[in-house]
Motif scaffolding. Structure first.
Motif, mmCIF file in Angstrom:
data_model
loop_
_atom_site.group_PDB
_atom_site.id
_atom_site.type_symbol
_atom_site.label_atom_id
_atom_site.label_comp_id
_atom_site.label_asym_id
_atom_site.label_seq_id
_atom_site.Cartn_x
_atom_site.Cartn_y
_atom_site.Cartn_z
ATOM 1 N N UNK A 78 1.086 -0.853 -0.078
ATOM 2 C CA UNK A 78 -0.054 0.333 0.191
ATOM 3 C C UNK A 78 0.937 1.207 -0.147
ATOM 4 N N UNK A 79 0.497 1.777 -0.955
ATOM 5 C CA UNK A 79 1.166 3.215 -1.285
ATOM 6 C C UNK A 79 0.139 4.200 -1.023
ATOM 7 N N UNK A 80 1.341 5.543 -0.794
ATOM 8 C CA UNK A 80 0.883 6.563 0.088
ATOM 9 C C UNK A 80 1.207 7.828 -0.726
ATOM 10 N N UNK A 81 -0.286 8.493 -2.319
ATOM 11 C CA UNK A 81 0.301 9.444 -2.098
ATOM 12 C C UNK A 81 0.101 10.563 -2.330
ATOM 13 N N UNK A 82 1.372 11.527 -1.794
ATOM 14 C CA UNK A 82 1.761 12.418 -1.219
ATOM 15 C C UNK A 82 2.463 13.777 -2.119
ATOM 16 N N UNK A 83 2.137 13.592 -3.042
ATOM 17 C CA UNK A 83 2.367 14.682 -4.936
ATOM 18 C C UNK A 83 2.083 14.301 -5.648
ATOM 19 N N UNK A 84 1.812 15.539 -5.870
ATOM 20 C CA UNK A 84 0.992 15.288 -7.454
ATOM 21 C C UNK A 84 2.374 15.996 -8.502
ATOM 22 N N UNK A 85 2.785 15.734 -9.715
ATOM 23 C CA UNK A 85 3.463 16.155 -10.829
ATOM 24 C C UNK A 85 2.383 16.946 -11.682
ATOM 25 N N UNK A 86 3.005 18.002 -12.501
ATOM 26 C CA UNK A 86 1.694 18.598 -13.190
ATOM 27 C C UNK A 86 2.559 17.836 -14.566
ATOM 28 N N UNK A 87 1.700 17.707 -15.505
ATOM 29 C CA UNK A 87 1.663 17.336 -16.876
ATOM 30 C C UNK A 87 0.850 18.392 -18.028
ATOM 31 N N UNK A 88 1.506 18.685 -18.405
ATOM 32 C CA UNK A 88 0.380 20.041 -19.272
ATOM 33 C C UNK A 88 -0.889 19.530 -20.165
ATOM 34 N N UNK A 89 -1.618 20.134 -20.320
ATOM 35 C CA UNK A 89 -3.088 20.095 -20.496
ATOM 36 C C UNK A 89 -3.081 19.273 -22.982
ATOM 37 N N UNK A 90 -1.784 20.154 -22.784
ATOM 38 C CA UNK A 90 -1.910 19.768 -24.659
ATOM 39 C C UNK A 90 -0.787 18.303 -24.063
ATOM 40 N N UNK A 91 -0.052 17.808 -23.178
ATOM 41 C CA UNK A 91 0.871 16.513 -23.209
ATOM 42 C C UNK A 91 -0.604 15.289 -22.879
ATOM 43 N N UNK A 92 -1.264 15.968 -22.580
ATOM 44 C CA UNK A 92 -2.472 14.951 -21.906
ATOM 45 C C UNK A 92 -3.253 15.168 -22.699
ATOM 46 N N UNK A 93 -4.000 15.721 -23.538
ATOM 47 C CA UNK A 93 -4.916 16.001 -24.711
ATOM 48 C C UNK A 93 -4.080 14.687 -26.179
ATOM 49 N N UNK A 94 -2.382 14.849 -26.268
ATOM 50 C CA UNK A 94 -1.573 14.374 -27.473
ATOM 51 C C UNK A 94 -1.620 12.565 -27.167
#
Length: 410
Positions: free
Chosen positions: A179-195
């Motif tokens: 079981x792993x706990x999430x302590x942070x979120x790395x950003x990803x641009x909307x352009x990359x997500x859409x692509x």
């Protein structure tokens, strides 16, 4: 010096006396030079953008497995020593390893791509900065804490939102669930997500989620950490990859004298920067060569008009020769005229080529940018004058060879 000034005056007088014909003669030179300048300027601009995009931002140094059978000899102290020794030349020194597992949430089962890294991985220049939360620390490394940083795309994919800090994921790997706990979120641009979404839909693929964990997290799945074989060094702005790698290898070699000589090497990945630069230079040179063919046409035009000029001024040549003008002075007179015609055409061509290239860049036509090359301007100027001299030699020699008596008779 006085003779040269006189030749220039005579050439300018002849050019101004036939403005329309002179301009049409220059037109081939203008088109040729402006084409070359435009192509080279756009090529240089595109190259600069591509080089900036593909510039090496990190370099890897590893143990040469051809020298040592057990490459896992680098320690945490080695990482600190390299980081300290390089100082401001680096923004981080990192060791990483990868693993593949699976996780199941309310939305279904997903493949999980795990990157186990030392804390400096948060400064990876090829990755976005933190979106929210924090990155794992040296204490997390020391304690092999079951914490992870997820990227924003994966959070949206798995949970449907980014409000996931403090949430747990059960990761199955090596037949063991942790079981792993999430302590942070790395950003990803909307352009990359859409692509990425478009590519996945096109090929019918399921995207694995991406997680970053402390390097020692492998122990949670029964894989103890046995030091490191490779270090990734993030380059500070303006630093040369080869120079930084050499300095790092010297630091490591001094700390591992007992292990042997030449045991460290720079990992030779694809040097995309040099490859792209060479390819763009080749393409630009080829297109410039094709555009430069119009200079040859322009040169032939200069020669034709100069031959017409010789015919029209046969009587003038005869008078000059009968008054004592030498063959050399007659040749010089016509060479100066053809060189000045080509030179003026070259200047107009350079200005128009630079203007066209700048306009394309300002209007963002085709997403192209331009960068005026001083070398291209010098070569174009020399070439345009050279065209005038080379293609003016034949008409000049023909004029000089005229017999004074025959010239006056005509």
């Amino acid at each position: 010096m006085g003779q040269i000034v006189e030749y220039i005056k005579m050439a300018l007088y002849s050019i101004l006396s036939n403005k329309g014909r002179s301009f049409l003669t220059m037109l081939g030179i203008i088109i040729g030079i402006s084409s070359v300048i435009t192509v080279v300027s756009i090529g240089s601009g595109v190259k600069s953008e591509v080089m900036a995009t593909t510039e090496e931002k990190s370099v890897s140094v590893s143990v040469d497995t051809e020298v040592l059978t057990n490459p896992m000899i680098m320690t945490d102290d080695d990482i600190l020593a390299v980081k300290s020794g390089l100082g401001k030349r680096t923004t981080g020194v990192v060791a990483t390893s990868q693993g593949m597992g699976t996780t199941t949430t309310n939305k279904g089962s997903f493949d999980a791509y795990l990157t186990f890294a030392t804390p400096d991985a948060q400064y990876d220049p090829n990755m976005e900065e933190m979106y929210s939360g924090t990155y794992f620390t040296e204490d997390d490394m020391a304690n092999a804490s079951p914490v992870a940083v997820i990227d924003r795309e994966s959070a949206l994919y798995v949970f449907g939102n980014t409000d996931v800090l403090g949430m747990d994921l059960d990761i199955t790997m090596e037949n063991r669930i942790v079981t792993v706990r999430i302590i942070g979120i790395r950003d990803v641009t909307d352009e990359v997500i859409a692509a990425n979404k478009e590519v996945n839909q096109m090929f019918g693929m399921e995207m694995p989620i991406s997680l970053e964990m402390p390097y020692t997290g492998t122990e949670l799945w029964g894989e103890p950490v046995n030091n490191y074989s490779t270090l990734s060094i993030y380059l500070a702005e303006g630093e040369n990859a080869n120079g930084v790698a050499k300095a790092a290898m010297q630091i490591l070699a001094a700390r591992h004298v007992s292990d042997g000589d030449d045991i460290f090497k720079k990992d030779q990945g694809l040097d995309l920067t040099s490859y792209m630069g060479t390819m763009l230079d080749t393409v630009t040179a080829f297109i410039a060569f094709v555009a430069g063919i119009s200079l040859l046409v322009g040169g032939i035009g200069v020669m034709n008009i100069m031959l017409v000029s010789v015919t029209e001024r046969t009587r003038e040549i005869g008078i000059r020769k009968s008054l004592g003008a030498t063959t050399r002075s007659i040749v010089a007179q016509f060479l100066f005229e053809s060189a000045i015609i080509s030179g003026i055409g070259g200047i107009i061509g350079i200005l128009s080529g630079a203007g066209i290239a700048k306009l394309i860049s300002v209007l963002n036509i085709g997403g192209l940018s331009s960068k005026l090359s001083p070398g291209a301007i010098i070569i174009a100027t020399a070439f345009s004058c050279g065209v005038g001299i080379i293609f003016g030699i034949y008409p000049a020699r023909k004029a000089a060879k005229l017999s004074p008596i025959e010239a006056l008779r005509q």
